[in-house]
Design a protein around this motif. Sequence first.
Motif, mmCIF file in Angstrom:
data_model
loop_
_atom_site.group_PDB
_atom_site.id
_atom_site.type_symbol
_atom_site.label_atom_id
_atom_site.label_comp_id
_atom_site.label_asym_id
_atom_site.label_seq_id
_atom_site.Cartn_x
_atom_site.Cartn_y
_atom_site.Cartn_z
ATOM 1 N N VAL A 212 0.877 -1.172 0.000
ATOM 2 C CA VAL A 212 0.000 0.000 0.000
ATOM 3 C C VAL A 212 0.913 1.219 0.000
ATOM 4 O O VAL A 212 1.767 1.360 0.885
ATOM 5 N N ALA A 213 0.737 2.086 -0.985
ATOM 6 C CA ALA A 213 1.649 3.220 -1.132
ATOM 7 C C ALA A 213 0.897 4.498 -1.468
ATOM 8 O O ALA A 213 -0.096 4.473 -2.210
ATOM 9 N N ALA A 214 1.377 5.599 -0.918
ATOM 10 C CA ALA A 214 0.846 6.920 -1.222
ATOM 11 C C ALA A 214 1.555 7.477 -2.451
ATOM 12 O O ALA A 214 2.789 7.433 -2.531
ATOM 13 N N LEU A 215 0.780 7.985 -3.388
ATOM 14 C CA LEU A 215 1.344 8.550 -4.613
ATOM 15 C C LEU A 215 0.558 9.797 -5.009
ATOM 16 O O LEU A 215 -0.671 9.815 -4.870
ATOM 17 N N PRO A 216 1.231 10.816 -5.523
ATOM 18 C CA PRO A 216 0.488 11.969 -6.044
ATOM 19 C C PRO A 216 -0.305 11.577 -7.285
ATOM 20 O O PRO A 216 0.069 10.643 -8.009
ATOM 21 N N ASP A 217 -1.387 12.266 -7.533
ATOM 22 C CA ASP A 217 -2.240 11.939 -8.680
ATOM 23 C C ASP A 217 -1.466 11.944 -9.990
ATOM 24 O O ASP A 217 -1.735 11.131 -10.884
ATOM 25 N N ALA A 218 -0.500 12.842 -10.115
ATOM 26 C CA ALA A 218 0.265 12.923 -11.365
ATOM 27 C C ALA A 218 1.024 11.632 -11.618
ATOM 28 O O ALA A 218 1.186 11.205 -12.773
ATOM 29 N N GLU A 219 1.500 10.975 -10.551
ATOM 30 C CA GLU A 219 2.210 9.708 -10.718
ATOM 31 C C GLU A 219 1.229 8.569 -10.994
ATOM 32 O O GLU A 219 1.524 7.670 -11.796
ATOM 33 N N LEU A 220 0.095 8.575 -10.338
ATOM 34 C CA LEU A 220 -0.905 7.544 -10.604
ATOM 35 C C LEU A 220 -1.306 7.531 -12.069
ATOM 36 O O LEU A 220 -1.558 6.477 -12.652
ATOM 37 N N ALA A 221 -1.353 8.711 -12.680
ATOM 38 C CA ALA A 221 -1.772 8.816 -14.076
ATOM 39 C C ALA A 221 -0.769 8.186 -15.035
ATOM 40 O O ALA A 221 -1.104 7.919 -16.193
ATOM 41 N N ARG A 222 0.451 7.928 -14.575
ATOM 42 C CA ARG A 222 1.470 7.342 -15.456
ATOM 43 C C ARG A 222 1.301 5.834 -15.633
ATOM 44 O O ARG A 222 1.832 5.255 -16.571
ATOM 45 N N PHE A 223 0.595 5.212 -14.710
ATOM 46 C CA PHE A 223 0.436 3.769 -14.772
ATOM 47 C C PHE A 223 -0.604 3.377 -15.812
ATOM 48 O O PHE A 223 -1.427 4.198 -16.224
ATOM 49 N N PRO A 224 -0.591 2.100 -16.247
ATOM 50 C CA PRO A 224 -1.635 1.649 -17.173
ATOM 51 C C PRO A 224 -3.014 1.907 -16.591
ATOM 52 O O PRO A 224 -3.205 1.941 -15.378
ATOM 53 N N LYS A 225 -3.989 2.112 -17.453
ATOM 54 C CA LYS A 225 -5.349 2.376 -17.003
ATOM 55 C C LYS A 225 -5.818 1.277 -16.055
ATOM 56 O O LYS A 225 -5.718 0.092 -16.355
ATOM 57 N N ALA A 226 -6.324 1.691 -14.895
ATOM 58 C CA ALA A 226 -6.731 0.723 -13.879
ATOM 59 C C ALA A 226 -8.248 0.596 -13.749
ATOM 60 O O ALA A 226 -8.732 -0.125 -12.891
ATOM 61 N N ASP A 227 -9.003 1.307 -14.596
ATOM 62 C CA ASP A 227 -10.460 1.254 -14.507
ATOM 63 C C ASP A 227 -10.956 -0.184 -14.619
ATOM 64 O O ASP A 227 -10.592 -0.916 -15.539
ATOM 65 N N GLU A 228 -11.750 -0.580 -13.651
ATOM 66 C CA GLU A 228 -12.402 -1.892 -13.635
ATOM 67 C C GLU A 228 -11.425 -3.063 -13.505
ATOM 68 O O GLU A 228 -11.802 -4.215 -13.724
ATOM 69 N N LEU A 229 -10.189 -2.775 -13.141
ATOM 70 C CA LEU A 229 -9.232 -3.876 -12.943
ATOM 71 C C LEU A 229 -9.528 -4.643 -11.668
ATOM 72 O O LEU A 229 -9.548 -5.865 -11.646
ATOM 73 N N PHE A 230 -9.726 -3.900 -10.584
ATOM 74 C CA PHE A 230 -9.817 -4.524 -9.279
ATOM 75 C C PHE A 230 -11.246 -4.433 -8.753
ATOM 76 O O PHE A 230 -11.579 -3.571 -7.943
ATOM 77 N N VAL A 231 -12.079 -5.321 -9.224
ATOM 78 C CA VAL A 231 -13.476 -5.395 -8.800
ATOM 79 C C VAL A 231 -13.762 -6.826 -8.347
ATOM 80 O O VAL A 231 -13.157 -7.776 -8.847
ATOM 81 N N PRO A 232 -14.669 -7.002 -7.388
ATOM 82 C CA PRO A 232 -14.965 -8.367 -6.912
ATOM 83 C C PRO A 232 -15.428 -9.263 -8.046
ATOM 84 O O PRO A 232 -16.275 -8.870 -8.849
ATOM 85 N N GLU B 104 -1.876 -7.925 -13.805
ATOM 86 C CA GLU B 104 -0.473 -8.223 -13.525
ATOM 87 C C GLU B 104 0.433 -7.130 -14.080
ATOM 88 O O GLU B 104 1.434 -6.751 -13.452
ATOM 89 N N GLU B 105 0.094 -6.589 -15.222
ATOM 90 C CA GLU B 105 0.882 -5.488 -15.788
ATOM 91 C C GLU B 105 0.860 -4.282 -14.861
ATOM 92 O O GLU B 105 1.870 -3.600 -14.672
ATOM 93 N N PHE B 106 -0.321 -4.023 -14.277
ATOM 94 C CA PHE B 106 -0.427 -2.895 -13.362
ATOM 95 C C PHE B 106 0.424 -3.136 -12.115
ATOM 96 O O PHE B 106 1.138 -2.244 -11.648
ATOM 97 N N ARG B 107 0.358 -4.355 -11.563
ATOM 98 C CA ARG B 107 1.173 -4.675 -10.389
ATOM 99 C C ARG B 107 2.654 -4.454 -10.680
ATOM 100 O O ARG B 107 3.387 -3.875 -9.875
ATOM 101 N N GLU B 108 3.098 -4.923 -11.817
ATOM 102 C CA GLU B 108 4.515 -4.792 -12.171
ATOM 103 C C GLU B 108 4.912 -3.325 -12.325
ATOM 104 O O GLU B 108 6.003 -2.920 -11.911
ATOM 105 N N ALA B 109 4.015 -2.530 -12.907
ATOM 106 C CA ALA B 109 4.314 -1.112 -13.089
ATOM 107 C C ALA B 109 4.443 -0.407 -11.750
ATOM 108 O O ALA B 109 5.364 0.399 -11.533
ATOM 109 N N VAL B 110 3.546 -0.696 -10.832
ATOM 110 C CA VAL B 110 3.606 -0.064 -9.511
ATOM 111 C C VAL B 110 4.864 -0.501 -8.767
ATOM 112 O O VAL B 110 5.577 0.326 -8.190
ATOM 113 N N MET B 111 5.163 -1.795 -8.773
ATOM 114 C CA MET B 111 6.338 -2.270 -8.058
ATOM 115 C C MET B 111 7.617 -1.702 -8.647
ATOM 116 O O MET B 111 8.586 -1.423 -7.920
#
Length: 206
Positions: free
Chosen positions: A9-29, A80-87
């Motif tokens: 769990v990490a804090a990031l400014p919005d500008a950095e979050l925007a650099r990652f691959p689109k996360a819309d609807e990735l993490f839903v039950p 998985e691509e999103f996880r790798e980008a964040v890490m």
Amino acid sequence: MGYTGVWVVAALPDAELARFPKADELFVPPVEVEGERAWWEALYERSRAGRGARRLWEDEDADRLGRLIGGWYGETGPAEEFREAVMGWLEEPEPELFFAGVVRKAFPFGALAYGVGPGAVLALPGWFGEFVLTADQLRARLPEFEAVLERSGEERERVLDRVRAWLADLGDAPDYPVEELLDGPLRVARRAAARGWGLVGVAPVY
């Protein structure tokens, strides 16, 4: 074959979050979660009352929950691509704005989920500890993090006992400091909100 589960769990400014691959609807039950909720709630109530199997690996319901958790983290593709980008971005994180739970042969958030139960897990954003929140979204949803993670007194001890049992019986981490699974993510969420940053959670497996 062994594996190591991680929850970051990490804090990031919005500008950095925007650099990652689109996360819309990735993490839903997953759709099947509602169908599994009744037995998970029954498992949780039994564990609260101390009526579960003496060892979790002897409990068919605990094994079933473990398979549900493992199936989610086994997802590949965009998640998985999103996880790798964040890490990759977090190679040198600021300690005060970062939490990492690392556990052999278990999923850290899975242990927490067993401890707090399905109602609390489903109240959190995203799914099984994975989410993306902008600064505005975090401010709006911080009370949800606090309701799930800020436990005290006997209830806190009951949650920690269940987390401890999961990590010892289904994982290989009997000495893990389980308090950090409650306190660490909440600490980071609060500091992110105070700074006006967003928050991201990912759970890679190695």
